[in-house]
Design a protein around this motif. Structure first.
Motif, PDB file in Angstrom:
ATOM      1  N   ILE A 158       0.907  -1.151   0.000  1.00 18.28           N
ATOM      2  CA  ILE A 158       0.000   0.000   0.000  1.00 18.28           C
ATOM      3  C   ILE A 158       0.936   1.187   0.000  1.00 18.28           C
ATOM      4  O   ILE A 158       1.627   1.446   0.995  1.00 18.28           O
ATOM      5  N   ILE A 159       1.032   1.890  -1.122  1.00 13.05           N
ATOM      6  CA  ILE A 159       2.098   2.876  -1.277  1.00 13.05           C
ATOM      7  C   ILE A 159       1.557   4.255  -1.635  1.00 13.05           C
ATOM      8  O   ILE A 159       2.305   5.102  -2.073  1.00 13.05           O
ATOM      9  N   ASN A 160       0.272   4.460  -1.420  1.00  9.95           N
ATOM     10  CA  ASN A 160      -0.262   5.826  -1.539  1.00  9.95           C
ATOM     11  C   ASN A 160      -1.093   6.116  -0.296  1.00  9.95           C
ATOM     12  O   ASN A 160      -2.117   5.474  -0.063  1.00  9.95           O
ATOM     13  N   GLY A 161      -0.621   7.076   0.486  1.00 12.27           N
ATOM     14  CA  GLY A 161      -1.283   7.387   1.757  1.00 12.27           C
ATOM     15  C   GLY A 161      -2.654   7.998   1.552  1.00 12.27           C
ATOM     16  O   GLY A 161      -3.614   7.642   2.252  1.00 12.27           O
ATOM     17  N   GLY A 188      -2.064  17.867   3.838  1.00 16.94           N
ATOM     18  CA  GLY A 188      -0.806  17.890   3.067  1.00 16.94           C
ATOM     19  C   GLY A 188      -0.410  16.526   2.524  1.00 16.94           C
ATOM     20  O   GLY A 188       0.729  16.325   2.126  1.00 16.94           O
ATOM     21  N   TYR A 189      -1.357  15.567   2.474  1.00 12.87           N
ATOM     22  CA  TYR A 189      -1.018  14.215   1.995  1.00 12.87           C
ATOM     23  C   TYR A 189      -1.053  14.132   0.461  1.00 12.87           C
ATOM     24  O   TYR A 189      -0.299  13.369  -0.140  1.00 12.87           O
ATOM     25  N   ALA A 190      -1.999  14.881  -0.135  1.00  9.01           N
ATOM     26  CA  ALA A 190      -2.287  14.663  -1.560  1.00  9.01           C
ATOM     27  C   ALA A 190      -1.254  15.332  -2.453  1.00  9.01           C
ATOM     28  O   ALA A 190      -0.574  16.278  -2.053  1.00  9.01           O
ATOM     29  N   GLU A 191      -1.153  14.835  -3.677  1.00  7.30           N
ATOM     30  CA  GLU A 191      -0.293  15.461  -4.684  1.00  7.30           C
ATOM     31  C   GLU A 191      -0.923  16.782  -5.137  1.00  7.30           C
ATOM     32  O   GLU A 191      -2.123  17.009  -4.943  1.00  7.30           O
ATOM     33  N   ALA A 192      -0.107  17.628  -5.772  1.00  9.40           N
ATOM     34  CA  ALA A 192      -0.605  18.915  -6.264  1.00  9.40           C
ATOM     35  C   ALA A 192      -1.844  18.667  -7.141  1.00  9.40           C
ATOM     36  O   ALA A 192      -2.841  19.379  -7.049  1.00  9.40           O
ATOM     37  N   PHE A 196      -3.470  12.172  -9.367  1.00  7.09           N
ATOM     38  CA  PHE A 196      -2.323  11.253  -9.305  1.00  7.09           C
ATOM     39  C   PHE A 196      -2.508  10.227  -8.182  1.00  7.09           C
ATOM     40  O   PHE A 196      -2.110   9.070  -8.310  1.00  7.09           O
ATOM     41  N   ASP A 197      -3.095  10.665  -7.063  1.00 11.42           N
ATOM     42  CA  ASP A 197      -3.341   9.741  -5.943  1.00 11.42           C
ATOM     43  C   ASP A 197      -4.505   8.808  -6.280  1.00 11.42           C
ATOM     44  O   ASP A 197      -4.414   7.596  -6.116  1.00 11.42           O
ATOM     45  N   VAL A 198      -5.589   9.411  -6.775  1.00  5.54           N
ATOM     46  CA  VAL A 198      -6.850   8.689  -6.931  1.00  5.54           C
ATOM     47  C   VAL A 198      -6.814   7.719  -8.113  1.00  5.54           C
ATOM     48  O   VAL A 198      -7.387   6.640  -8.076  1.00  5.54           O
ATOM     49  N   HIS A 205       4.334   5.449  -9.960  1.00  3.96           N
ATOM     50  CA  HIS A 205       5.678   6.046  -9.875  1.00  3.96           C
ATOM     51  C   HIS A 205       6.501   5.295  -8.827  1.00  3.96           C
ATOM     52  O   HIS A 205       7.665   4.934  -9.048  1.00  3.96           O
ATOM     53  N   LYS A 206       5.878   5.083  -7.667  1.00  6.47           N
ATOM     54  CA  LYS A 206       6.609   4.449  -6.549  1.00  6.47           C
ATOM     55  C   LYS A 206       6.938   2.990  -6.866  1.00  6.47           C
ATOM     56  O   LYS A 206       8.037   2.509  -6.557  1.00  6.47           O
ATOM     57  N   LEU A 207       5.976   2.288  -7.490  1.00  4.38           N
ATOM     58  CA  LEU A 207       6.231   0.878  -7.819  1.00  4.38           C
ATOM     59  C   LEU A 207       7.367   0.764  -8.831  1.00  4.38           C
ATOM     60  O   LEU A 207       8.179  -0.166  -8.763  1.00  4.38           O
ATOM     61  N   ALA A 300       3.976   5.699   8.390  1.00  6.00           N
ATOM     62  CA  ALA A 300       3.196   6.755   7.740  1.00  6.00           C
ATOM     63  C   ALA A 300       3.698   6.963   6.313  1.00  6.00           C
ATOM     64  O   ALA A 300       4.899   7.090   6.077  1.00  6.00           O
ATOM     65  N   GLY A 301       2.753   7.028   5.379  1.00  2.76           N
ATOM     66  CA  GLY A 301       3.119   7.105   3.967  1.00  2.76           C
ATOM     67  C   GLY A 301       3.138   8.503   3.398  1.00  2.76           C
ATOM     68  O   GLY A 301       3.527   8.699   2.256  1.00  2.76           O
ATOM     69  N   ALA A 302       2.714   9.486   4.171  1.00  2.26           N
ATOM     70  CA  ALA A 302       2.694  10.869   3.670  1.00  2.26           C
ATOM     71  C   ALA A 302       2.625  11.800   4.876  1.00  2.26           C
ATOM     72  O   ALA A 302       2.454  11.359   6.011  1.00  2.26           O
ATOM     73  N   GLY A 303       2.779  13.091   4.590  1.00  2.00           N
ATOM     74  CA  GLY A 303       2.706  14.091   5.658  1.00  2.00           C
ATOM     75  C   GLY A 303       4.079  14.685   5.941  1.00  2.00           C
ATOM     76  O   GLY A 303       5.112  14.114   5.580  1.00  2.00           O
TER      77      GLY A 303
HETATM   78  N1  HSE Z   1       0.479  11.914  -2.270  1.00  2.30           N
HETATM   79  C1  HSE Z   1       1.351  10.947  -1.744  1.00  2.30           C
HETATM   80  C2  HSE Z   1       0.565   9.939  -0.938  1.00  2.30           C
HETATM   81  C3  HSE Z   1       2.398  11.588  -0.888  1.00  2.30           C
HETATM   82  O1  HSE Z   1      -0.560  10.251  -0.547  1.00  2.30           O
HETATM   83  O2  HSE Z   1       1.056   8.832  -0.696  1.00  2.30           O
HETATM   84  C4  HSE Z   1       3.430  10.608  -0.378  1.00  2.30           C
HETATM   85  O3  HSE Z   1       4.230  10.148  -1.414  1.00  2.30           O
END
Ligand code: HSE
Ligand code: NDP
Length: 439
Positions: A158-161, A188-192, A196-198, A205-207, A300-303
């Protein structure tokens, strides 16, 4: 010894978090790195914006050249985002000037990493990117250094917070998708661009990065099969629960006989697996090495804080190795650059998985037989089948089917044939299912 001077590009969630950690833990960090780390300049877009971090002694600029042309700055920390434009130009410029780079920008690495690492290797500079994957979990270090004695067979995470936070809140608190997404943005978790998250792009990208360092292959973002969380329906979350599963958004990379699987998609996972119980913004990555066996890495995966933890760890690593011979540093992608393998990435048609299917079919004798015959003709074995509803004749009722492992192309063919049945609604839901029984 004088502190190492760094320039930070971006003072948003991660940039300010990084400044905070560098100030708060300055003594500990200097004891670990052997020298202090001082932010001397920071690049931002809007110089008059209020910032949450202490910028005493930091010169703000909107011109990237001010960081690149400062001979005292040895490390550029890129925390702006984006796989092109200013982020790419700044990193290329830093390498050309012989400055080291730390970045949290997974899009930049996944898309341009092969070229950037080649350029950096030529120049003898480092590019560190621990914070680009799974926030505060030091998963890059674990795979690249901790598991260097293993042949890594597979990993799943699980690589998107943001996505996990949205799915957890929707499932446990019945909140709306949009409401939780706004909260993830506020935190502050989401991408600009939260698409990209949804839509799974961030996880892809991470994989891409994880697969490269796990299997010793070049970064191949365009080959990742990607589905997001945006099409998951609450009805399927409920059916999955009844059957003893949770739906999680997973990134999966595996070495199989004919190549490498690289896929990001929602997945049914048995509810008693640890991965199924990773909730909120937490991430977890299951890595299976031939010597170590399955291992699970959670955090924690983001923040701001968790990501800054990884950014600063990279800074300490870079400072510790500033004076080492570039040939003796840990390779960017774990394997020596001239030893990367060209093992192919399998198209999704050639990937095998079990499946959850939900189809709406008329409650009439013979309909279930037609459905099971189509699956049987394509060699797809049924693990479980349930028809829901009170059984009124000629009413459309949901049929939920769990299959055994089969090839994706067989399943696609079955779905086409099922959709052609007059008694079945053509809107068939298909979600992959992974038992993750790796012990
Ligand atoms: N937007 C990304 C996430 C930030 O929610 O996982 C962390 O890479
Ligand atoms: P933010 O949007 O919070 O911050 C971005 C920063 O970059 C802002 O300070 C902005 O300046 C600056 N910036 C943007 N464009 C320019 C430009 N053209 N010129 C100068 N400065 C610019 O992003 P995050 O901190 O959330 O993310 C930064 C990076 O870290 C991204 O690559 C992201 O994917 C990655 N990341 C994020 C995580 C998180 O939890 N947020 C976790 C792991 C990685 P200004 O403030 O003036 O607008």
């Amino acid at each position: 010894m004088n502190p190492v001077k760094i320039g930070i590009a971006g003072l948003g969630t991660v940039g300010c978090g990084t400044v905070d950690v560098l100030i708060r833990n300055a003594d500990e960090i200097a004891r670990r790195a052997g020298r202090g780390i001082q932010v001397s300049r920071a690049l931002v877009k809007n110089i008059s914006k209020d910032r949450s971090c202490d910028l005493n002694g930091v010169e703000l600029t909107t011109n990237p050249e001010d960081l690149l042309n400062d001979p005292e700055i040895e490390i550029i920390v890129e925390l702006m985002g984006g796989d092109s434009g200013i982020a790419l130009e700044l990193v290329q410029g830093a390498i050309a000037c012989g400055k080291h780079v730390v970045t949290a920008n997974k899009a930049l690495i996944a898309v341009n990493g092969n070229q950037l690492f080649a350029a950096a290797q030529k120049k003898g500079t480092m590019i560190a990117f621990e914070s680009a994957v799974a926030g505060g979990i030091p998963i890059i270090k674990v795979i690249r250094e901790g598991f260097s004695g293993n042949v890594i067979r597979r990993l799943a995470g699980i690589i998107n917070g943001t996505g996990n936070f949205i799915m957890s809140e929707m499932r446990t608190k019945q909140r709306s998708f949009q409401d939780v997404l706004v909260e993830a943005q506020d935190l502050g978790y989401a991408e600009a661009d939260p698409a990209f998250d949804v839509q799974g792009t961030d996880a892809a990208h991470k994989l891409t990065i994880l697969a490269s360092i796990a299997f010793g292959i070049p970064l191949q973002f365009s080959h990742v099969y990607t589905e997001g969380i945006d099409k998951i329906e609450s009805e399927d979350v409920e059916h999955a629960k009844t059957l003893g599963f949770r739906i999680k958004h997973l990134g999966i990379a595996a070495q199989v006989t004919d190549g490498i699987e690289l896929r990001v998609h929602p997945c049914l996972v048995p509810e008693n697996r640890l991965l199924a119980n990773v909730e909120g913004v937490m991430n977890a990555v299951l890595v299976d090495g031939d010597a170590v066996g399955p291992t699970l890495h959670y955090g924690a995966g983001a923040g701001a804080g968790p990501t800054a933890s990884a950014v600063v760890a990279d800074l300490v690593d870079v400072v510790r190795t500033l004076t080492t011979d570039p040939e003796n540093r840990v390779p960017h992608l774990a394997f020596q650059a001239n030893s990367l393998s060209d093992i192919p990435i399998l198209p999704i048609d050639e990937v095998s998985s079990a499946y959850y299917l939900r189809l709406n079919a008329i409650n009439r004798p013979g309909v279930l037989a037609d459905v099971t015959r189509i699956l049987g003709d394509l060699n797809i074995s049924i693990e479980a089948i349930q028809q829901k509803g009170d059984g009124s004749p000629d009413e459309f009722l949901p049929i939920v089917i769990l299959t055994q492992v089969t090839l994706e192309k067989n399943m696609n063919c079955a779905l086409e044939r099922l959709a052609q049945l007059e008694t079945v609604n053509s809107d068939i839901v298909r979600i992959r299912l992974e038992n993750l029984n790796w012990s």
